[in-house]
Write a protein that holds these residues in place. Structure first.
Motif, PDB file in Angstrom:
ATOM      1  N   TYR A   9      -0.165   5.204  -0.587  1.00  0.00           N
ATOM      2  CA  TYR A   9      -0.958   5.460   0.620  1.00  0.00           C
ATOM      3  C   TYR A   9      -0.036   5.791   1.787  1.00  0.00           C
ATOM      4  CZ  TYR A   9      -5.007   3.669  -1.862  1.00  0.00           C
ATOM      5  OH  TYR A   9      -6.017   3.496  -2.765  1.00  0.00           O
ATOM      6  N   ALA A  54      -2.627   5.080  -5.442  1.00  0.00           N
ATOM      7  CA  ALA A  54      -3.545   5.920  -4.658  1.00  0.00           C
ATOM      8  C   ALA A  54      -3.888   7.173  -5.440  1.00  0.00           C
ATOM      9  CB  ALA A  54      -2.905   6.280  -3.325  1.00  0.00           C
ATOM     10  N   LEU A 111      -8.563   4.962   3.211  1.00  0.00           N
ATOM     11  CA  LEU A 111      -8.584   3.555   2.796  1.00  0.00           C
ATOM     12  C   LEU A 111      -8.672   2.648   4.015  1.00  0.00           C
ATOM     13  CD1 LEU A 111      -8.146   1.600   0.281  1.00  0.00           C
ATOM     14  CD2 LEU A 111      -5.812   1.378   1.154  1.00  0.00           C
ATOM     15  N   ILE A 113      -0.202   4.686   7.304  1.00  0.00           N
ATOM     16  CA  ILE A 113      -0.743   3.345   7.479  1.00  0.00           C
ATOM     17  C   ILE A 113      -0.651   2.950   8.946  1.00  0.00           C
ATOM     18  CG2 ILE A 113      -0.446   0.913   6.873  1.00  0.00           C
ATOM     19  CD1 ILE A 113       0.509   1.824   4.138  1.00  0.00           C
ATOM     20  N   ALA A 173      -8.233  -1.528   4.716  1.00  0.00           N
ATOM     21  CA  ALA A 173      -7.788  -2.789   4.112  1.00  0.00           C
ATOM     22  C   ALA A 173      -7.966  -3.929   5.100  1.00  0.00           C
ATOM     23  CB  ALA A 173      -6.328  -2.699   3.684  1.00  0.00           C
ATOM     24  N   LEU A 225       0.829  -1.206   0.000  1.00  0.00           N
ATOM     25  CA  LEU A 225       0.000   0.000   0.000  1.00  0.00           C
ATOM     26  C   LEU A 225       0.868   1.262   0.000  1.00  0.00           C
ATOM     27  CD1 LEU A 225      -2.842  -1.034   2.470  1.00  0.00           C
ATOM     28  CD2 LEU A 225      -2.976  -0.828  -0.028  1.00  0.00           C
TER      29      LEU A 225
END
Length: 227
Positions: free
Chosen positions: A128, A226, A149, A131, A151, A123
């Motif tokens: 992105y 992204a 986002l 995280i 996940a 990611l």
């Protein structure tokens, strides 16, 4: 590369070498969880959501990130939590280590935490940021989040079901976020149909930690990153 750590299982007394995973910081530096080589590993007797994550400090940019806590499976069947170093070790690292080149590579999957790390690395490669672990725990697997986002990483041995995909989508809807699903064992045919209708990208993680797009939505995300 971080040095290997000799780990003794308290259940069977077997010793084996553990190689700490490399965690890429958002700035591009390569990090490793601060392990204590002198403290014993402890068997996992029960799972705690908070205990499954550890803060890793980046000496290059000063950022603190959360990563799955390292663990090791013994051939006798015991799962071991690796001992973390005291905070002073992080303070020592804070006094200066050069930043590594900005590179991204797959993470060999041996444990559920490796699968989460591999998904997080991927990611980040897509662009992105921020995280972290998800605020809400999913019905199956482990949830991670980034800006905009949500996940889900499913390290179980069974294929993901339509309900798994639907629950991820519903949770993402409540947070006004996009979503993506990573699975080690693939997806039931009905789950793929559900994902296509709801707009959920599906990926399969192979044992090298490389995500493989399963549907067109995942292929598009892999190509564009992204947005």
């Amino acid at each position: 590369m971080p040095e290997s750590l000799s780990v003794r299982c308290p259940a069977c007394r077997r010793e084996q070498l553990y190689e700490p995973p490399v965690c890429p910081c958002a700035c591009g530096a390569h990090l490793a969880p601060p392990l204590d080589p002198h403290a014993p590993a402890t068997p996992v007797t029960h799972r705690s959501w908070d205990d499954e994550w550890v803060t890793v400090h980046c000496a290059a940019c000063g950022r603190d990130s959360e990563w799955p806590r390292p663990e090791l499976g013994c051939p006798c069947g015991t799962v071991l939590l690796l001992p973390m170093a005291r905070t002073e070790a992080g303070e020592a690292a804070r006094r200066g280590a050069p930043a590594a080149p900005r590179t991204f590579g797959p993470v060999t999957i041996r444990t559920a935490r490796d699968a989460v790390t591999a998904a997080a690395v991927y990611l980040r490669r897509l662009g992105y940021r921020d995280i972290r672990r998800a605020d809400q725990r999913p019905t199956a697997g482990i949830g991670i989040a980034a800006h905009g986002l949500l996940a889900q990483v499913d390290p179980t041995v069974g294929p993901a079901s339509p309900r798994d995909v639907e629950c991820l989508w519903l949770t993402a809807m409540t947070e006004s976020a996009d979503c993506v699903y990573f699975s080690l064992a693939g997806y039931a045919p009905e789950a793929r149909t559900t994902a296509d209708s709801l707009g959920v990208p599906l990926f399969v993680l192979d044992l090298t930690g490389t995500p493989r797009p399963v549907n067109d939505l995942a292929a598009d995300l892999d190509a564009t990153g992204a947005r």
